[in-house]
Write a protein that holds these residues in place. Sequence first.
Motif, mmCIF file in Angstrom:
data_model
loop_
_atom_site.group_PDB
_atom_site.id
_atom_site.type_symbol
_atom_site.label_atom_id
_atom_site.label_comp_id
_atom_site.label_asym_id
_atom_site.label_seq_id
_atom_site.Cartn_x
_atom_site.Cartn_y
_atom_site.Cartn_z
ATOM 1 N N PRO A 1 45.510 61.317 91.065
ATOM 2 C CA PRO A 1 45.799 62.530 90.286
ATOM 3 C C PRO A 1 45.600 62.312 88.794
ATOM 4 C CG PRO A 1 47.833 61.491 91.036
ATOM 5 C CD PRO A 1 46.713 60.754 91.702
ATOM 6 N N ARG A 2 45.220 63.370 88.100
ATOM 7 C CA ARG A 2 45.037 63.353 86.637
ATOM 8 C C ARG A 2 45.849 64.520 86.067
ATOM 9 N NH1 ARG A 2 39.193 64.137 85.158
ATOM 10 N NH2 ARG A 2 39.261 65.664 86.862
ATOM 11 N N PHE A 3 47.140 64.321 85.937
ATOM 12 C CA PHE A 3 48.009 65.434 85.601
ATOM 13 C C PHE A 3 47.784 65.989 84.197
ATOM 14 C CE2 PHE A 3 50.307 63.326 89.089
ATOM 15 C CZ PHE A 3 50.314 64.391 89.964
ATOM 16 N N GLU A 4 47.369 65.152 83.286
ATOM 17 C CA GLU A 4 47.086 65.677 81.951
ATOM 18 C C GLU A 4 45.927 66.660 81.985
ATOM 19 O OE1 GLU A 4 49.016 65.388 79.332
ATOM 20 O OE2 GLU A 4 50.326 64.281 80.698
ATOM 21 N N VAL A 5 44.940 66.393 82.845
ATOM 22 C CA VAL A 5 43.814 67.322 82.993
ATOM 23 C C VAL A 5 44.294 68.626 83.609
ATOM 24 C CG1 VAL A 5 41.587 67.720 84.114
ATOM 25 C CG2 VAL A 5 42.131 65.454 83.183
ATOM 26 N N TYR A 6 45.127 68.540 84.651
ATOM 27 C CA TYR A 6 45.615 69.756 85.304
ATOM 28 C C TYR A 6 46.456 70.597 84.335
ATOM 29 C CZ TYR A 6 44.614 66.626 89.250
ATOM 30 O OH TYR A 6 44.029 65.724 90.112
ATOM 31 N N LYS A 7 47.258 69.925 83.520
ATOM 32 C CA LYS A 7 48.072 70.652 82.542
ATOM 33 C C LYS A 7 47.188 71.350 81.508
ATOM 34 C CE LYS A 7 52.049 67.544 82.919
ATOM 35 N NZ LYS A 7 52.838 66.489 82.223
ATOM 36 N N ALA A 8 46.111 70.674 81.091
ATOM 37 C CA ALA A 8 45.206 71.274 80.106
ATOM 38 C C ALA A 8 44.534 72.522 80.679
ATOM 39 C CB ALA A 8 44.165 70.253 79.663
ATOM 40 N N VAL A 9 44.097 72.450 81.938
ATOM 41 C CA VAL A 9 43.479 73.611 82.575
ATOM 42 C C VAL A 9 44.513 74.727 82.733
ATOM 43 C CG1 VAL A 9 42.331 74.468 84.645
ATOM 44 C CG2 VAL A 9 41.794 72.181 83.793
ATOM 45 N N SER A 10 45.734 74.353 83.080
ATOM 46 C CA SER A 10 46.798 75.350 83.214
ATOM 47 C C SER A 10 47.024 76.088 81.896
ATOM 48 C CB SER A 10 48.090 74.668 83.672
ATOM 49 O OG SER A 10 49.121 75.602 83.849
ATOM 50 N N ARG A 11 46.970 75.377 80.786
ATOM 51 C CA ARG A 11 47.139 76.040 79.489
ATOM 52 C C ARG A 11 46.001 77.025 79.230
ATOM 53 N NH1 ARG A 11 49.359 70.862 78.120
ATOM 54 N NH2 ARG A 11 47.328 70.044 77.507
ATOM 55 N N GLN A 12 44.775 76.682 79.643
ATOM 56 C CA GLN A 12 43.660 77.621 79.518
ATOM 57 C C GLN A 12 43.941 78.909 80.298
ATOM 58 O OE1 GLN A 12 40.368 74.632 80.682
ATOM 59 N NE2 GLN A 12 39.272 76.249 79.580
ATOM 60 N N ILE A 13 44.412 78.733 81.508
ATOM 61 C CA ILE A 13 44.671 79.885 82.376
ATOM 62 C C ILE A 13 45.776 80.761 81.798
ATOM 63 C CG2 ILE A 13 45.515 80.556 84.659
ATOM 64 C CD1 ILE A 13 44.178 77.856 85.640
ATOM 65 N N HIS A 14 46.829 80.134 81.285
ATOM 66 C CA HIS A 14 47.930 80.916 80.733
ATOM 67 C C HIS A 14 47.535 81.610 79.433
ATOM 68 C CE1 HIS A 14 51.503 80.127 83.310
ATOM 69 N NE2 HIS A 14 50.613 79.328 83.842
ATOM 70 N N ALA A 15 46.581 81.053 78.720
ATOM 71 C CA ALA A 15 46.066 81.752 77.531
ATOM 72 C C ALA A 15 45.356 83.041 77.936
ATOM 73 C CB ALA A 15 45.124 80.831 76.757
#
Length: 375
Positions: A78-92
């Motif tokens: 798993p690469r959780f920092e990557v998933y969190k970064a993508v999640s921030r894109q989606i929430h934007a």
Amino acid sequence: MAGDGIRKIIHIDMDAFYASVEQRDDPSLKGRPLAVGHGARRGVVAAASYEARAFGVRSAMPSTTALRNCPDLVFVPPRFEVYKAVSRQIHAIFADYTDLIEPLSLDEAYLDVTENRRGLATATDTAQEIRARILAETGLTASAGISYNKFLAKLASDQRKPNGQLVVPPGKGEAFVQSLPIGRFHGVGAVTEAKMKRLDIHTGEDLHRQSLTFLQHHFGKSGPWYYAIARGEDHRAVNPDRVRKSSGSETTFDQDHTEPEPIEAGVLAMADDVWAWCEKSRARARTVTVKIKWADFQQATRSRSLPSPVADRQTLRQTSLDLIRSIYPPRLGIRLVGVTLSNFDQEIALRDEQLGLGFDAACVNQPAAQVAHHA
């Protein structure tokens, strides 16, 4: 709320989020059965691609079981920092349509679009545009459910996965719910599903036939909730200030342990992980829980609520040790231990949410990520 008093709620759920990010970033993984996690003997699947799910591979499944189901399964860490970064894109993207966003995890959220900030004709059009933007900006697909309450919206998004959407319009919710198996209901877990089936409740229609008195007798405080959702009723508002309920971390040992030293080392490591999150988010909580998974996969927990929030790492460590020591001598080998903090100080948590101290504080599924990280 709209002039007719009807809310417009969208539930957005990313499709096989972790696995899809990995397949996006490594084209050689596309179309292959993929598990995010660790393929070692004691590993656990954190997420599975749809190709892997076709073989019965599911999140939280032991890696050895997943490989028996699907010998060609590919594991990626798993690469959780990557998933969190993508999640921030989606929430934007979400924030362009409404301020009323209630995250459920990194990959799903409720949106109240009653106000219609973008002037789109319907909530269905809004969901379609959001999904199109997510695909264009992240390369990932999402599914959506659209309805007049949260319960129906979430059920609807599950009906059209992957990469689809479904609307349950006003007046149709009760009939929609009655047609579904009880196991599809959000909030009805495996234990409750089994109990309902013993009571001959197999579908929403079966649940609808039960009286409020019957449901309260068998399900206690949850009885009124089951009575309401069997009729498509859910009056909960989308809550952008949702406070985190717990934070935890777990680790699966390389082998089963009965001796105190390795067991306590694992507990202390998990306590340190949880405290690091508390320091980062400035959250404080009163209840400490230690989880144990035995060699036969049965689970047990021990909890203690303190008079005031845990104020330092040493207190968390000592309380966690006291709890794990309460099960000595172990009845079997221990394969997993975890430490969780709950019963957060609401004033601290809400203040930190308002200060914008990070998406994690609103993410109730963070402990599952930590399970995978330490597996």
